[in-house]
Design a protein around this motif. Sequence first.
Motif, PDB file in Angstrom:
ATOM      1  N   VAL A 162       0.847  -1.193   0.000  1.00  0.00           N
ATOM      2  CA  VAL A 162       0.000   0.000   0.000  1.00  0.00           C
ATOM      3  C   VAL A 162       0.881   1.240   0.000  1.00  0.00           C
ATOM      4  N   GLY A 163       0.497   2.238  -0.791  1.00  0.00           N
ATOM      5  CA  GLY A 163       1.234   3.495  -0.827  1.00  0.00           C
ATOM      6  C   GLY A 163       0.361   4.656  -0.398  1.00  0.00           C
ATOM      7  N   LEU A 164       0.952   5.618   0.308  1.00  0.00           N
ATOM      8  CA  LEU A 164       0.232   6.802   0.771  1.00  0.00           C
ATOM      9  C   LEU A 164       0.500   7.965  -0.175  1.00  0.00           C
ATOM     10  N   LEU A 165      -0.572   8.628  -0.566  1.00  0.00           N
ATOM     11  CA  LEU A 165      -0.497   9.729  -1.505  1.00  0.00           C
ATOM     12  C   LEU A 165      -1.224  10.920  -0.906  1.00  0.00           C
ATOM     13  N   GLY A 166      -0.654  12.120  -1.037  1.00  0.00           N
ATOM     14  CA  GLY A 166      -1.329  13.284  -0.486  1.00  0.00           C
ATOM     15  C   GLY A 166      -0.472  14.523  -0.517  1.00  0.00           C
ATOM     16  N   LEU A 167      -1.091  15.647  -0.188  1.00  0.00           N
ATOM     17  CA  LEU A 167      -0.389  16.917  -0.110  1.00  0.00           C
ATOM     18  C   LEU A 167       0.491  16.967   1.137  1.00  0.00           C
ATOM     19  N   PRO A 168       1.454  17.877   1.177  1.00  0.00           N
ATOM     20  CA  PRO A 168       2.233  18.048   2.411  1.00  0.00           C
ATOM     21  C   PRO A 168       1.311  18.388   3.589  1.00  0.00           C
ATOM     22  N   ASN A 169       1.619  17.807   4.737  1.00  0.00           N
ATOM     23  CA  ASN A 169       0.851  18.031   5.973  1.00  0.00           C
ATOM     24  C   ASN A 169      -0.583  17.499   5.904  1.00  0.00           C
ATOM     25  N   ALA A 170      -0.809  16.502   5.060  1.00  0.00           N
ATOM     26  CA  ALA A 170      -2.133  15.883   5.005  1.00  0.00           C
ATOM     27  C   ALA A 170      -2.324  14.876   6.130  1.00  0.00           C
ATOM     28  N   THR A 238       3.215  -0.880  -5.678  1.00  0.00           N
ATOM     29  CA  THR A 238       2.136  -1.078  -4.719  1.00  0.00           C
ATOM     30  C   THR A 238       0.879  -1.588  -5.420  1.00  0.00           C
ATOM     31  N   GLY A 239       0.018  -2.269  -4.655  1.00  0.00           N
ATOM     32  CA  GLY A 239      -1.233  -2.769  -5.206  1.00  0.00           C
ATOM     33  C   GLY A 239      -2.410  -1.867  -4.926  1.00  0.00           C
ATOM     34  N   LEU A 240      -2.229  -0.896  -4.013  1.00  0.00           N
ATOM     35  CA  LEU A 240      -3.326  -0.008  -3.627  1.00  0.00           C
ATOM     36  C   LEU A 240      -2.749   1.321  -3.159  1.00  0.00           C
ATOM     37  N   LEU A 241      -3.403   2.413  -3.563  1.00  0.00           N
ATOM     38  CA  LEU A 241      -3.004   3.752  -3.125  1.00  0.00           C
ATOM     39  C   LEU A 241      -4.069   4.331  -2.205  1.00  0.00           C
ATOM     40  N   LEU A 242      -3.615   4.936  -1.104  1.00  0.00           N
ATOM     41  CA  LEU A 242      -4.511   5.646  -0.204  1.00  0.00           C
ATOM     42  C   LEU A 242      -4.288   7.150  -0.401  1.00  0.00           C
ATOM     43  N   HIS A 243      -5.299   7.809  -0.918  1.00  0.00           N
ATOM     44  CA  HIS A 243      -5.222   9.254  -1.138  1.00  0.00           C
ATOM     45  C   HIS A 243      -5.725   9.945   0.130  1.00  0.00           C
ATOM     46  N   ILE A 244      -4.782  10.438   0.932  1.00  0.00           N
ATOM     47  CA  ILE A 244      -5.126  11.051   2.214  1.00  0.00           C
ATOM     48  C   ILE A 244      -5.339  12.550   2.033  1.00  0.00           C
ATOM     49  N   VAL A 245      -6.464  13.038   2.549  1.00  0.00           N
ATOM     50  CA  VAL A 245      -6.865  14.431   2.375  1.00  0.00           C
ATOM     51  C   VAL A 245      -7.052  15.084   3.741  1.00  0.00           C
ATOM     52  N   ASP A 246      -6.477  16.266   3.882  1.00  0.00           N
ATOM     53  CA  ASP A 246      -6.690  17.078   5.083  1.00  0.00           C
ATOM     54  C   ASP A 246      -8.000  17.839   4.895  1.00  0.00           C
ATOM     55  N   LEU A 247      -9.023  17.405   5.601  1.00  0.00           N
ATOM     56  CA  LEU A 247     -10.340  18.015   5.430  1.00  0.00           C
ATOM     57  C   LEU A 247     -10.565  19.192   6.377  1.00  0.00           C
ATOM     58  N   ALA A 248      -9.558  19.502   7.197  1.00  0.00           N
ATOM     59  CA  ALA A 248      -9.695  20.624   8.122  1.00  0.00           C
ATOM     60  C   ALA A 248      -8.421  21.460   8.111  1.00  0.00           C
ATOM     61  N   LYS A 277      -3.926   2.943 -10.994  1.00  0.00           N
ATOM     62  CA  LYS A 277      -3.917   1.984  -9.897  1.00  0.00           C
ATOM     63  C   LYS A 277      -5.151   2.155  -9.012  1.00  0.00           C
ATOM     64  N   PRO A 278      -5.623   1.082  -8.365  1.00  0.00           N
ATOM     65  CA  PRO A 278      -6.736   1.213  -7.419  1.00  0.00           C
ATOM     66  C   PRO A 278      -6.402   2.244  -6.338  1.00  0.00           C
ATOM     67  N   ARG A 279      -7.356   3.161  -6.091  1.00  0.00           N
ATOM     68  CA  ARG A 279      -7.104   4.255  -5.154  1.00  0.00           C
ATOM     69  C   ARG A 279      -8.325   4.455  -4.259  1.00  0.00           C
ATOM     70  N   TRP A 280      -8.064   4.580  -2.944  1.00  0.00           N
ATOM     71  CA  TRP A 280      -9.130   4.839  -1.974  1.00  0.00           C
ATOM     72  C   TRP A 280      -8.966   6.247  -1.421  1.00  0.00           C
ATOM     73  N   LEU A 281     -10.070   6.886  -1.149  1.00  0.00           N
ATOM     74  CA  LEU A 281     -10.052   8.234  -0.583  1.00  0.00           C
ATOM     75  C   LEU A 281     -10.152   8.146   0.935  1.00  0.00           C
ATOM     76  N   VAL A 282      -9.182   8.754   1.618  1.00  0.00           N
ATOM     77  CA  VAL A 282      -9.141   8.730   3.080  1.00  0.00           C
ATOM     78  C   VAL A 282      -9.187  10.177   3.570  1.00  0.00           C
ATOM     79  N   LEU A 283     -10.295  10.563   4.184  1.00  0.00           N
ATOM     80  CA  LEU A 283     -10.488  11.924   4.685  1.00  0.00           C
ATOM     81  C   LEU A 283     -10.010  11.987   6.122  1.00  0.00           C
ATOM     82  N   ASN A 284      -8.983  12.797   6.367  1.00  0.00           N
ATOM     83  CA  ASN A 284      -8.282  12.806   7.652  1.00  0.00           C
ATOM     84  C   ASN A 284      -8.560  14.097   8.440  1.00  0.00           C
ATOM     85  N   LYS A 285      -8.165  14.073   9.710  1.00  0.00           N
ATOM     86  CA  LYS A 285      -8.254  15.204  10.649  1.00  0.00           C
ATOM     87  C   LYS A 285      -9.707  15.595  10.950  1.00  0.00           C
TER      88      LYS A 285
END
Length: 370
Positions: A162-170, A238-248, A277-285
């Motif tokens: 699994v790989g983590l994808l996102g903006l800085p400070n996400a 990787t087989g899956l990407l997690l797109h981590i988003v800072d929602l706050a 690649k398969p990608r999941w959206l992960v809304l953080n914070k």
Amino acid sequence: MKFIDEARIEVIAGDGGNGVASFCREKFRPFGGPDGGDGGKGGSIIAVADRNINTLVDFRYAKLHKAKNGENGRGADCYGKGADNIMLRMPVGTLIVDRNTDEPIADLTEHGQEVVLVKGGEGGWGNIHFKSSTNRAPRQRGDGKEGERRELKLELKVLADVGLLGLPNAGKSTFITAVSNARPKIADYPFTTLHPNLGMVRVSHEKSFVIADIPGLIEGAADGVGLGVQFLKHLQRTGLLLHIVDLAPFDEGVDPVKDNKALVKELRKYDESLFEKPRWLVLNKLDILSPEERKKRVKDFVKRFAWKGPVFEISALTHEGCQELVIAIYAYLAEKRQSEQRSQETQMKEEAQGILSIDPDDPRFKVYEE
């Protein structure tokens, strides 16, 4: 240890030793004949995958690797000694490419895997190989062959499920710390992560997977802005990407939808296969927001982002929703492995059936009766 994921080296195998033309001169053996031995084989250079190494830093400074030549043959049937091979230990996940032809030579994906980079030259024959009934005193001998030489590029692509994808400070580093044994640096400023981090996520005693965190991406990354683009190659396995988003976000003028759309655009610009690649959206914070505001922002982001895939709501800081996400990831990876295994077994059965099915009209299998 400093993380280095690219290096350029030159490897030179040893030359083979020369054979010798010699004749027996022992007492009481007036017709001893030829006794020149062969030259020894030159040393080869072999790459070995080692899971205990995680950087190419050793090859950043040691650029030339040369094996020794084989010894020359001698008289009295003495063969020259072959030179020892040189074993270059490299991290698992290293891709080895010929710099002159851009041809991939090897991909080290398993611990202990060995690949011959350059082969040592064969030793030359001594004159004992040239004797015959008509040539009883041969003076021919063979010279040793030259060893191979190559200029190589080493490129490390970490092996992770699994790989983590996102903006800085996400919150990528906080997330990998919450779910795995990795302990990256965490701070309240951009680009805290300067190199990829790997963590082992253990779902149970016998169930686990590997997760990779890379520096954050920003707009213009594909053109060299920021740090993340040079590490995107580590997500290619990787087989899956997690797109981590800072929602706050702290800054009120920041629009998460706009910034993350730009990130996806940079991902596609860098590598189309990585984008697909398969990608999941992960809304953080989400722990910062009230329940009403949280529900409103999640709904607004998913709608404006035009997202159709899986969505997970978490707080990496408080670990809320992290365990559920980890279990879902493992279930997805397990199902993917089983599907690949079934596909491979089906392919093997089809190939076996193709081998066993014989056309009676094929002359290669026709039986002729006497």
